[in-house]
Scaffold this active site. Structure first.
Site, mmCIF file in Angstrom:
data_model
loop_
_atom_site.group_PDB
_atom_site.id
_atom_site.type_symbol
_atom_site.label_atom_id
_atom_site.label_comp_id
_atom_site.label_asym_id
_atom_site.label_seq_id
_atom_site.Cartn_x
_atom_site.Cartn_y
_atom_site.Cartn_z
ATOM 1 N N SER B 12 0.814 -1.213 0.000
ATOM 2 C CA SER B 12 0.000 0.000 0.000
ATOM 3 C C SER B 12 0.851 1.267 0.000
ATOM 4 O O SER B 12 0.329 2.364 -0.145
ATOM 5 C CB SER B 12 -0.945 0.012 1.206
ATOM 6 O OG SER B 12 -0.200 0.014 2.396
ATOM 7 N N GLY B 13 2.160 1.106 0.159
ATOM 8 C CA GLY B 13 3.047 2.268 0.084
ATOM 9 C C GLY B 13 3.362 2.631 -1.352
ATOM 10 O O GLY B 13 2.927 1.961 -2.293
ATOM 11 N N ALA B 15 6.421 2.719 -2.839
ATOM 12 C CA ALA B 15 7.422 1.852 -3.466
ATOM 13 C C ALA B 15 6.770 0.550 -3.922
ATOM 14 O O ALA B 15 6.939 0.118 -5.062
ATOM 15 C CB ALA B 15 8.560 1.571 -2.492
ATOM 16 N N CYS B 149 17.156 5.931 -3.270
ATOM 17 C CA CYS B 149 16.840 6.806 -4.403
ATOM 18 C C CYS B 149 17.823 7.966 -4.530
ATOM 19 O O CYS B 149 18.385 8.197 -5.603
ATOM 20 C CB CYS B 149 15.387 7.290 -4.334
ATOM 21 S SG CYS B 149 14.929 8.185 -2.845
#
Lengths: 345, 345, 345, 345
Positions: B12-13, B15, B149
């Site tokens: 659900s995030g 990423a 990132c």
């Protein structure tokens, strides 16, 4: 006291428009003329719709200028110097918002502006319009060459440590994030909304013209490098400057340096908070105001100090410090006309 | 070929959601399970509405995971390592998007993550998921610890000159501009729209955790300093890295270095154009793509090289290079599932 | 004249913060107390960083309130009414920024606020805080229930034609575009920057609570329908109202109607320009100001009149008309403290 | 199958560029020529930097066009019709993205485009390029006049209830929020980033040209009124349409109507969710995709139905439905080349 009469030359641009906004709210100033060749005859509010209800002035041509007390030149770079004889007779006090009279060193000017200075004999008349560094010279000044916007944010960030002689064993790197209003009011491919929105462009990785101002104004002659990035916002500059402190120089010492140099400055706020979401300077929070917020963070491992500054490029970076400089020149309260606190959120 | 079955833990995030988006379009992958403790039972499209019409999967609890071919861990830092025994039996190939297994040096991990590594014995199993630096090791890899990132954007900018041994007489300064999606999908005061919109916050002036990855991955052991700024955009990182070249090292040499190191990379584009408005990397243009655009500009006076890189933090910075790494690990075409070209404007 | 002492209850929200900002710049007001249960003990500038350098006040708890001249209630809806006995003894003049005392009709209140009014006996004490419609009642008023933000933008758009009795043969449709600050200072999933940025959400297609205010305030009892959309901006509401004029009613007549009703209003500007890019009201241009800009365009074929209005929801929609109402109540110059002209660009 | 050769006329604009992006990813198409008078000789990626690494084509002049299988005209309105003889010999299939051949009724054309149609004899050859309404006619079509972007969002919102004959006792009001890319790639004062950012402009309160398309395409000849607002985003249109249902017509009935008409449409998604933050269509979520998301909400008191639709104006509003129409014309899978799911967040 009767108000000083003000004329603004090049009043359809953002710098001139911002001076106009501030001057209309200044108790000692009365704007009587604003020029725009392109919009002559139009109400000023046609171009600056925020001033609806505040002024009924119309733009006139430069050729129709009449004498005033204070003439503000908000022209593209080069014009103030090239046409100066035309302006000199019109006003006792002249404020130039362009770069024309900022740089005292003719070679430095030539290197960064790609031409010989158009009026070298006039340069010495001008005081560099940065109140924090030149307050004494500004008192009574009749010719004020207002500092550049990115230069202002960088100089105010770097000045305290350099002025106090903190040695810089390594190069200083300055990175600026600049809003779209800094590029002016003329539509260009680069400023086309679909292209600029949500975009970051490194428009000056090296060779930024405002380096000339840093070179001239900052003590110590240390190597300083500038990189400027155009961000997706309209107003504001966030500058991060990477400086150095020697071993044994503590956070307390840096606090002390900033307090010593800026402690009584009306428009500099040291912003460094331990918690919350507003811990450091943010250009959003100074939008529309004459504040320069400054903060810092130290990497004790390496002696690196990251100094951050935030200004509104059109206010503290242009028209605001022009008003502040004029207030000083006239011996008025320095904050007159610059009272807006800024918005949150 | 039958498709590999994929499970995503923590889907659900942002990423996990991005890995899901890419995996749904990948010809060799079939996503069969996605977990979310908070949203268990809800359709995945309730959280990721872009996938409406693309999947009918529902979130399940982690406790309900069944064996798959590839398990992707998209959990908050610390969870992958602490619960690893739970995951190890479920899949032959495990990809972790968190920082848990990126750092090989336990002291370095402790310094930047403020605790002893929860599973030190497992670290050696993992390959650091940066395809450009670790392509050979990724072939056949069963444990991939995807790079961070900001680390990715910085490492890809710095790598060519450092790998080729260009000496660095001065400290390297790296400044990153990071979008709001990098902070994750949970609402916080800092991410509240009225506060974050139009705002620039220096959230990591010093001490950024991703420094550990640069330290581990980059040759030469030169002093490197990071500053990270949260910008008002959602996706993307623009990184400027200030490096140095020796006297006599020309622009042509730098071009050569980038070509030598990245010439055959499918997802690195050297962006350096003399005219127009798209002269250098811009995160806007790689949004949604797996590209890392890289450009540079030289200040011949000082030997300074400003290297710029732009990535989408959720793609080339997270889920995209996870897919790219998996493609390499499986011996597939490296660009499978990563074909999106990006939008203009 | 000595300044009136002001206390703000619920001062960590956006409405309370905006009242605070305006009151700090008001020559006749002195803010002496600001409450926040969550932030008690913190400097006010911790929450409202724009006020750094403007106030040294700290938040206190509601329980620690001391008597003042003017008490401003900036609490979530329901609290002002439920706790009114606590506040009534503290100040002669009370201004409520919530919806609690706006609606005179108990059934209407119940329909739109889903509960019986908590203090029906008190409602008659309150004047609806819309200066353009209730200036006479506001003179000397001690209880001011400030109008809702979307309601204000809609009412001011619709009022002139309805007041002058222009018949409405067809239903009136009102569409509002509302910025994220209108939803308050608490972080929610809906206000999470990555979700809200660049997004348009129809959050109230039907059934908007502010309909109750339109029903109460507007003459004629015509069918009016509201749709409200959350836009990607922070401050401001743009409202378009679709009304009707009878055959023979010309553009000149509509001009006349707006001039007749709003001709002497200090904060309403009729914006209707034939050329240029600022032809109609735009919330960007009133940001931070107390202006309501109003324009209109006529479709002669159908007798449709599109009336547009733009306000800053936190100023003319909340704290600004609270100040304006207080100025009227006290017999002061109506524009005191509300002089900010707004920014361009 | 060998690929069809595609030429794009006017490929430096946003519509042409978007067709190019989609065509480059289409398995059955090969773009061989792209024209731009202004950029002839430049690589296409100079203007469309997202396509770096995807194409080495350079712009050529229109005069240098060679025969292709499919010619796409992406010229300013009027050019396709006026120069049609030049194009007709170049390709078997011609797709026009402009308004030139959309309107069958010459008087209607004249009223909204302010001139007599330049090529009335040709109009009957063209099929209106809206796949949902004209799928049968598009099969085998050689001349496709793609629907306008705002028209598409409005027509797709209104079509189901009107097609099924739900009576409309009251006027229908349609309000569109349109992004800056819809105004094209040429920089103008109105599109200057400092002016457009954060701004809402009602650019067509009445008299929008796309009304002609609604009039032509929608059944029932009910009074429909359009208002169009330019929002601060780049891509996307959110349209709200205010329609009416008779007494006794339930939410279930409306669901049924949308399912009946759009149930098998590959690019229409009915979006109506009871909870969460993504309850209704949002243009953010369809950016870059060919989806039209449609939702609705009913006000049972008045019989008002608010239908909402969201599209990307450059995709489903222009180049995407051009590809979809071409797929239908050629008898290919309708979704070829249109697989991008969109991003979240």
């Amino acid at each position: 006291m009767s108000k000083l009469k003000v004329g603004i030359v090049g009043g359809s641009g953002y710098a001139g428009g911002e001076f106009l906004r501030l001057a209309l709210g200044h108790p000692n100033l009365e704007v009587t003329q604003v020029t725009s060749e392109r919009n002559a005859g139009d109400p000023i509010t046609f171009v600056h719709p925020n001033l609806r209800g505040r002024t009924n002035l119309k733009f006139r041509r430069m050729a129709d200028l009449e004498p005033v007390d204070v003439l503000v030149l908000a022209l593209p770079h080069g014009n103030a110097a090239k046409r100066f004889s035309q302006f000199a007779g019109l006003a006792d006090t002249i404020i130039d918002l362009s770069a024309d009279f900022r740089i005292k060193d003719l070679d430095l000017y030539k290197k960064y502006y790609d031409e010989d200075h158009p009026a070298p004999d006039l340069i010495d008349q001008w005081v560099y319009g940065n109140p924090e560094l030149h307050r004494e010279e500004l008192k009574g000044a009749k010719r004020i060459a207002c500092a550049g916007c990115f230069a202002t944010s960088a100089i105010l960030a770097l000045y305290p440590l350099l002025k106090l002689g903190v040695p810089q064993p390594k190069d200083i790197i300055v990175t600026g994030l600049v809003g779209s209003s800094a590029a002016g009011a003329s539509a260009t491919d680069a400023s086309h909304h679909p292209e600029r929105d949500n975009s970051y462009r490194v428009y000056s990785a090296t060779g930024h013209r405002h380096y000339a101002e840093l070179h001239q104004e900052l003590p110590g002659n240390f190597p300083i490098h500038l990189t400027a990035i155009a961000g997706p916002h309209v107003r504001g500059i966030l500058t991060t400057a990477q400086l150095w402190i020697p071993d044994g120089y503590s956070e307390r010492d840096v606090w002390g340096a900033f307090r010593e140099v800026y402690g009584s400055e009306p428009f500099i706020r040291i912003v460094k908070v331990r918690k919350g979401i507003h811990r450091y300077p943010d250009p959003k929070l100074v939008s529309g105001t004459n504040y320069c917020d400054i903060g810092f963070e130290i990497d004790q491992d390496s002696g690196r100090v990251v100094v951050m500054s935030a200004i509104d490029n059109l206010v503290k970076g242009t028209a605001g410090h022009a008003i502040q400089s004029l207030n000083i020149a006239q011996g008025w309260e320095e904050t007159l006309g610059l009272e807006f606190a800024g918005l949150h959120p």
